[in-house]
Structure formats: C-alpha cells, structure tokens
Scaffold this motif. Structure first.
Motif, PDB file in Angstrom:
ATOM      1  N   SER A  76       0.991   3.842  -3.065  1.00 15.07           N
ATOM      2  CA  SER A  76       0.675   5.389  -2.837  1.00 15.07           C
ATOM      3  C   SER A  76       1.849   6.160  -3.625  1.00 15.07           C
ATOM      4  O   SER A  76       1.434   7.279  -4.314  1.00 15.07           O
ATOM      5  CB  SER A  76       0.829   5.758  -1.533  1.00 15.07           C
ATOM      6  OG  SER A  76      -0.285   4.884  -0.799  1.00 15.07           O
TER       7      SER A  76
ATOM      8  N   GLU B 118      -0.080  -2.183  -4.056  1.00 12.62           N
ATOM      9  CA  GLU B 118      -1.701  -2.164  -3.762  1.00 12.62           C
ATOM     10  C   GLU B 118      -2.464  -1.073  -3.801  1.00 12.62           C
ATOM     11  O   GLU B 118      -1.670   0.054  -3.938  1.00 12.62           O
ATOM     12  CB  GLU B 118      -1.521  -2.976  -2.185  1.00 12.62           C
ATOM     13  CG  GLU B 118      -1.104  -4.517  -2.347  1.00 12.62           C
ATOM     14  CD  GLU B 118      -2.167  -5.507  -2.823  1.00 12.62           C
ATOM     15  OE1 GLU B 118      -3.273  -4.961  -3.108  1.00 12.62           O
ATOM     16  OE2 GLU B 118      -1.737  -6.441  -3.031  1.00 12.62           O
ATOM     17  N   THR B 119      -3.603  -0.942  -3.879  1.00 11.70           N
ATOM     18  CA  THR B 119      -4.418   0.128  -3.979  1.00 11.70           C
ATOM     19  C   THR B 119      -5.329   0.352  -2.650  1.00 11.70           C
ATOM     20  O   THR B 119      -5.547  -0.912  -2.366  1.00 11.70           O
ATOM     21  CB  THR B 119      -5.353   0.283  -5.239  1.00 11.70           C
ATOM     22  OG1 THR B 119      -5.706   1.987  -5.093  1.00 11.70           O
ATOM     23  CG2 THR B 119      -6.342  -0.609  -5.248  1.00 11.70           C
ATOM     24  N   SER B 120      -5.531   1.460  -2.203  1.00 12.78           N
ATOM     25  CA  SER B 120      -6.679   1.719  -0.941  1.00 12.78           C
ATOM     26  C   SER B 120      -7.749   2.440  -1.590  1.00 12.78           C
ATOM     27  O   SER B 120      -7.572   3.205  -2.710  1.00 12.78           O
ATOM     28  CB  SER B 120      -5.975   2.389   0.080  1.00 12.78           C
ATOM     29  OG  SER B 120      -4.723   1.853   0.332  1.00 12.78           O
TER      30      SER B 120
ATOM     31  N   PHE C 209       0.794  -1.137   0.021  1.00  8.81           N
ATOM     32  CA  PHE C 209       0.061  -0.057  -0.042  1.00  8.81           C
ATOM     33  C   PHE C 209       0.817   1.296  -0.068  1.00  8.81           C
ATOM     34  O   PHE C 209       0.450   2.346  -0.657  1.00  8.81           O
ATOM     35  CB  PHE C 209      -0.984   0.008   1.010  1.00  8.81           C
ATOM     36  CG  PHE C 209      -1.632  -1.183   1.110  1.00  8.81           C
ATOM     37  CD1 PHE C 209      -3.299  -1.016   0.229  1.00  8.81           C
ATOM     38  CD2 PHE C 209      -1.844  -2.133   1.701  1.00  8.81           C
ATOM     39  CE1 PHE C 209      -4.095  -1.802   0.154  1.00  8.81           C
ATOM     40  CE2 PHE C 209      -2.968  -3.295   1.584  1.00  8.81           C
ATOM     41  CZ  PHE C 209      -3.973  -3.237   1.025  1.00  8.81           C
TER      42      PHE C 209
END
Length: 255
Positions: A192, A221-223, A188
């Motif tokens: 970002s 990863e994405t949030s 993550f």
C-alpha cells in the motif's frame, strides 16, 4: 505532498510527511514469513535486523495489526461494553506529542487489545518506552475509542472505510513531529505504501535460506482494492556483506 522553499538563493523540496524507510528481512526467494525464520541459522540475521533498525535512529516505526497482535498484544481480546457509550467524534486524539519514540499500529477497524499506552523495552536494541498511536478508519467503534482514551493511547483517522496512507503519514508528522518513520509491515501494508509513492528507502536484509513454500507472503503484495498498481524503480545505494553469507542492501526510489 511536498512544498518548495527558498534557501540561500536555491529552491529545495520539503516533505510534508516523514522520510520513510521500509526495513525488512527476506529469504532468498523473497518471503518475509515462513519456516525459514524458525531455523537456528536465521537467529543471527534477526539480530542483525534489530541492530540495523537502531542504526537508523527513527523516532517512529509502523507495523500492521497482525504483527502487533502476534508480538505485542498476544491475541488479547478486549471486553468492551457497548451500552451507555456516548457518540465520539471521529477526530484525532493526541495523548502524547512529546514521546521519544512512537509505535504506530495500523488497525483499521480497531481490534488490538492494548492494556497500556506504550510498548516497553522489549529487546536490547529497542530499549525505550514507545508511545502507541493507533491508525484507524471511522469504522472503529465508540467503545474502542473510549477504551483508547481511557488508557491514553493516541489515535488518528486515515479514512472513512479505507486508509489513505498519504493522509496518515502527513498526520504523523504534523501531530507528533515524526520526521523519520520506519515501515516494518506485512506485504500488504508495504504494498500500500509502495502504491502511494510513500517509500523513500528500502533497507533489505537477505537471509541465505530459500523458503520454497508457495503461500508465504512476499516483500510487497497487492490487494484487490489497490488500483493503478504499477512497477516502482529502486536504485542501489549500498551493499554490505554480513557474516554467514547474508547481505544488507539499501535502495532509494529516486536518483
């Protein structure tokens, strides 16, 4: 951000932030954590990862809270008294701007239980004391800020409630003269940086083991709070074969 300066009749772009290398190790199926790292065969590639880290000669490296808590503060919880703590302005605090190397801890709300202001030499390839810089939001408590000041840990603010990493890396250059930063985040944190266009180079060690689990974190990863997520092009710079079937691949994000 960047500006343009004239040099010998030509213009060149000058980064207002460090050059950023994302240095990671993954399984064949792109996992950065998992049981495959516990296998004896993986030990060689973890050693190669550390050797390559040293070859880049960065003057700072960055990890997220979970990694720092697991590997460096070992889950230590601070007993911070909230009583009689004066309000502390949310301004950056520089305890050491001349350190040889910096360990940058991304810890938005201020939870890491530091008891000293440096990470000691903890393996053969990272054999210098590394001054700790906490990256916080303004949600960190006065008691936590007071503790960091007391033990001499530097801290910077990257936003009121969420971190803006463009602001963070510009501060790292301006306040600590960090010109080359190694990002060794979780998925993550890496995601970002990728989303904000802050990765200049990807150094990727491919371990010839498939992890196979579905819930392991991948390289990027994405949030839900990351908006305008888009594909990012990488361009192959170099490939090096490692022993035992591994690869070290270097990519850049611009031709």
């Amino acid at each position: 951000m960047e500006h343009v300066e004239k040099s010998k009749g030509k213009y060149k772009q000058v980064l207002e932030r460090p050059y950023i290398i994302c240095h990671m190790l993954t399984s064949l199926d792109g996992k950065i954590i998992g049981d495959y790292l516990e296998m004896e065969r993986a030990d060689f590639f973890i050693e190669e990862y550390e050797k390559i880290h040293a070859r880049y000669d960065c003057n700072a490296w960055m990890c997220g809270r979970i990694t720092m808590e697991t590997d460096f503060t070992f889950g230590h919880k601070l007993n911070l008294k909230q009583d009689n703590i004066p309000n502390i302005p949310r301004t950056d605090y520089v305890a050491d701007k001349g350190a040889k190397s910096y360990a940058i801890a991304v810890d938005p709300s201020g939870k890491l239980g530091w008891t000293q202001n440096y990470i000691a030499d903890w393996n053969d390839d990272r054999a210098t004391k590394e001054h700790i810089v906490e990256v916080l939001t303004e949600q960190a408590s006065d008691a936590y800020l007071a503790h960091l000041k007391e033990i001499g840990v530097s801290y910077i603010f990257g936003g009121k409630e969420r971190l803006n990493f463009t602001v963070v890396v510009e501060k790292l250059k301006n306040l600590f003269s960090i010109n080359k930063l190694m990002l060794e985040g979780g998925g993550f944190l890496n995601g970002s940086f990728l989303n904000e266009g802050l990765i200049d180079e990807l150094s990727l060690i491919l371990v010839p083991i498939a992890d196979g689990t579905s819930n392991s974190v991948t390289l990027f990863e994405t949030s839900s709070f990351i908006t305008n997520q888009r594909p990012v092009n990488f361009f192959l710079k170099e490939v090096e074969k490692l022993d035992d079937g591994g690869l070290w691949m270097r990519y850049v994000t611009t031709n």
